[in-house]
Motif scaffolding. Structure first.
Motif, mmCIF file in Angstrom:
data_model
loop_
_atom_site.group_PDB
_atom_site.id
_atom_site.type_symbol
_atom_site.label_atom_id
_atom_site.label_comp_id
_atom_site.label_asym_id
_atom_site.label_seq_id
_atom_site.Cartn_x
_atom_site.Cartn_y
_atom_site.Cartn_z
ATOM 1 N N CYS A 350 0.811 -1.229 0.000
ATOM 2 C CA CYS A 350 0.000 0.000 0.000
ATOM 3 C C CYS A 350 0.837 1.268 0.000
ATOM 4 O O CYS A 350 0.296 2.366 -0.211
ATOM 5 N N GLY A 351 2.147 1.155 0.255
ATOM 6 C CA GLY A 351 3.005 2.323 0.267
ATOM 7 C C GLY A 351 3.207 2.947 1.622
ATOM 8 O O GLY A 351 3.890 3.974 1.741
ATOM 9 N N PHE A 352 2.636 2.356 2.675
ATOM 10 C CA PHE A 352 2.852 2.884 4.023
ATOM 11 C C PHE A 352 4.301 2.683 4.463
ATOM 12 O O PHE A 352 4.822 3.436 5.281
ATOM 13 N N GLU A 353 4.926 1.648 3.940
ATOM 14 C CA GLU A 353 6.354 1.395 4.153
ATOM 15 C C GLU A 353 7.005 1.226 2.782
ATOM 16 O O GLU A 353 6.354 0.810 1.819
ATOM 17 N N LYS A 354 8.288 1.521 2.695
ATOM 18 C CA LYS A 354 9.017 1.445 1.432
ATOM 19 C C LYS A 354 10.020 0.301 1.495
ATOM 20 O O LYS A 354 10.881 0.253 2.383
ATOM 21 N N GLN A 355 9.929 -0.612 0.554
ATOM 22 C CA GLN A 355 10.862 -1.737 0.532
ATOM 23 C C GLN A 355 12.290 -1.238 0.258
ATOM 24 O O GLN A 355 12.493 -0.259 -0.455
ATOM 25 N N GLN A 356 13.280 -1.915 0.842
ATOM 26 C CA GLN A 356 14.675 -1.547 0.599
ATOM 27 C C GLN A 356 15.189 -2.113 -0.729
ATOM 28 O O GLN A 356 16.061 -1.520 -1.364
ATOM 29 N N GLN A 357 14.640 -3.249 -1.116
ATOM 30 C CA GLN A 357 15.042 -3.888 -2.375
ATOM 31 C C GLN A 357 13.818 -4.498 -3.032
ATOM 32 O O GLN A 357 12.812 -4.779 -2.390
ATOM 33 N N GLY A 358 13.931 -4.722 -4.350
ATOM 34 C CA GLY A 358 12.867 -5.375 -5.077
ATOM 35 C C GLY A 358 11.899 -4.386 -5.706
ATOM 36 O O GLY A 358 12.001 -3.168 -5.525
#
Length: 571
Positions: A350-358
């Motif tokens: 949902c975009g509440f957190e941002k993945q570090q990779q991928g």
């Protein structure tokens, strides 16, 4: 003569904000050392009864009381909330409303600090309690970093440090726990009861899981009145649960569907104690022979793609190399033990957190550059804790908020809001303040606030937790209708039967890794997966094996199909 620990006599209670009483003429005695289970549909008055015991009624929720309520021989109307807190320890359904400390250790120590316990003694008690509820590895963690299941354990620990309590009151202790952790929680409650002979009262919807604990009595409440006060075996042999829309254990329901007549001699409280006669086995086998496998065509149009997604909170890895594809129109379950990363995965999508990779793609387009608001137009997320989503005072305004932000005409807003409230069983309360709702009703309110926006993908974190079977069925049938219209749905759930009943695929997380992407039946018949992901094999499988049925998976499918046809008659 036995002096009851708790005594209700012609007790009634009406909230100031309501016209009719929530509790009506309650007469109930609970003796010292008893283990009592309280059941009832959503809004039946269960939580209000609990609040009367721990003092939240009338000190936090004012209203009018009539009749008598005594605890340890004293009238509660003559006690203050502090005095009651020294007698009754409560683990609330909404654990976030119970925390004081910023870290796990601080929260466990709070009650001891108020008692001026020496620091060395306090450290030992906190360490012992943390070990008892299995949170010792999180002792320095922030409360707000914890999963719902871990919060539940910390909340329980915060009560257990008060060792002089006479009564332990648990309001929906299983609501946010994975099956294995739920089983551990019930075992822990039993251990505490046996070691200290406390009076234990449990309020719960998940009856089959709750009955892992050997209760002395089950109290069923409906519409503010006591319907039944009996033993678990006698309750399961009756039709009471059907009448109040509480899901009974699946194995007893299957027996009844097959035509078997259950009585207390069957010992139906637990599947491993269940006694089957030859005629019972014959009925089950004949009933199974009517099975017809449904024909379905799986969707193939890709909607959501995750490739090698990694996410960490500071130095702690939460998601590790997650790759998966979800097709348009699927209904999928996301399961795994508490803290496995399920809710975090949803937040990353949902975009509440941002993945570090991928990378994450939606309908073939990268989501990385889209804002949370832009993603919200296509992806809806219903959080596990309803209080984290609610921002308005009135029910109608809460459901209307998203539509109004999108500048939908007000007459259309009204129509859509009313439709969503009807589906979620909240239409009669459309003009109520949200503060008057129970936790389960708030849960339905947040579901309505997302459903009204009609997103392409909906992620629901424990959408049916705390719901009675009638509201569970209404919500899930509506979600299925949306799904049949092409809306893709991901259900984060600890309800194994929901996974079997409504979803075609199960994504299984353990320790931040995707360890399985299979059919629900395949997952729940794989003992290695069950153990690693803290799942639970359905009791329908155990019943089929016990009855010698050669194809247990077909037996499960037949039950699901038949049960849903029966529940459609409720609508």
């Amino acid at each position: 003569m036995v002096n009851p620990m708790i005594q209700f006599e012609q007790f009634s209670f009406k909230y100031h904000s309501q016209v009719e009483p929530t509790l009506n003429e309650i007469n109930l005695s609970i003796n010292h050392g008893e283990k009592i289970l309280i059941l009832g549909p959503s809004g039946s008055g269960k939580s209000t009864l609990a609040h009367c015991l721990n003092g939240l009624v009338p000190f936090s929720y004012p209203g009018e009381m009539t009749g008598s309520l005594t605890i340890k021989g004293e009238q509660t109307k003559d006690l203050d909330i502090f005095s009651l807190s020294k007698i009754v320890g409560t683990v609330l359904q909404d654990t976030d409303g119970q925390f004081i400390g910023l870290s796990v250790g601080e929260d466990l120590a709070f009650g001891l600090e108020n008692e001026n316990v020496a620091q060395e003694s306090m450290k030992k008690i906190v360490a012992d309690t943390a070990k008892l509820v299995n949170v010792e590895s999180h002792i320095d963690h922030s409360i707000h970093e914890l999963s719902g299941g871990l919060k539940q354990r910390v909340s329980l620990g915060g009560v257990l440090v008060e060792q002089d309590l006479d009564i332990l009151l648990f309001d929906e202790p299983l609501a946010n726990l994975d099956p294995a952790t739920g089983r551990y929680a019930m075992e822990l409650i039993d251990q505490i009861h046996q070691a200290h002979h406390k009076t234990v009262i449990v309020i719960e919807h998940r009856l089959e899981d709750a009955l892992q604990l050997q209760f002395d009595r089950v109290i069923v409440i409906d519409d503010g009145r006591i319907v039944t006060d009996t033993t678990p075996n006698q309750l399961l042999a009756s039709e009471t649960l059907d009448h109040v829309h509480i899901r009974e254990p699946l194995y007893t329901k299957a027996l009844k569907y097959s035509g078997a007549v259950i009585d207390s001699k069957h010992q139906p409280q637990q599947i491993d104690q269940l006694i089957l006669s030859e005629s019972d086995i014959k009925r089950l086998t004949n009933w199974q022979s009517h099975y017809r496998k449904p024909f379905t065509t799986p969707p193939s149009d890709q909607l959501l793609q995750l490739e090698h997604v990694n996410f960490s909170y500071e130095s702690r890895s939460v998601l590790s190399d997650i790759s998966l594809t979800i097709n348009r129109g699927e209904m999928i379950s996301l399961v795994g033990k508490n803290g496995a990363g399920k809710s975090t995965l949803a937040k990353v999508i949902c975009g509440f957190e941002k993945q570090q990779q991928g990378s994450i793609k939606f309908a073939g387009q990268p989501l990385d550059r889209e804002s949370i608001f832009e993603r919200a137009n296509r992806i809806g997320f219903v959080l596990q804790n309803p209080n984290q989503m609610i921002s308005k005072h009135l029910i109608f305004d809460e459901v209307a908020l998203g539509l109004r932000l999108r500048q939908i005409p007000e007459d259309e807003v009204k129509e859509k809001v009313f439709d969503a409230l009807r589906v979620c069983g909240l239409y009669p309360f459309r003009n109520w303040p949200i503060s008057a709702l129970s936790y389960g009703q708030k849960k339905r309110l947040t579901v309505a606030s997302i459903l009204v926006l009609e997103p392409e993908l909906i992620i629901l974190d424990e959408p049916t937790a705390g719901q009675d079977l009638k509201h569970y069925t209404e919500i899930m049938d509506f979600l299925e209708q949306l799904n049949q219209l092409g809306v893709t749905i991901i259900l984060i759930t600890h309800d194994m039967h929901l996974m079997l009943e409504y979803t075609s695929r199960a994504l299984v997380l353990a320790d931040g890794q995707l360890i399985a992407d299979q059919s629900p039946v395949d997952v729940l018949t794989n003992d290695q997966l069950i153990e690693r992901a803290h799942l639970k094999r359905t009791s329908l499988f155990d019943l089929a094996v016990k009855a010698g049925i050669e194809q247990p998976t077909q037996f499960i499918d037949h039950f699901i199909s038949h049960d849903r046809q029966v529940r459609k008659t409720w609508q």
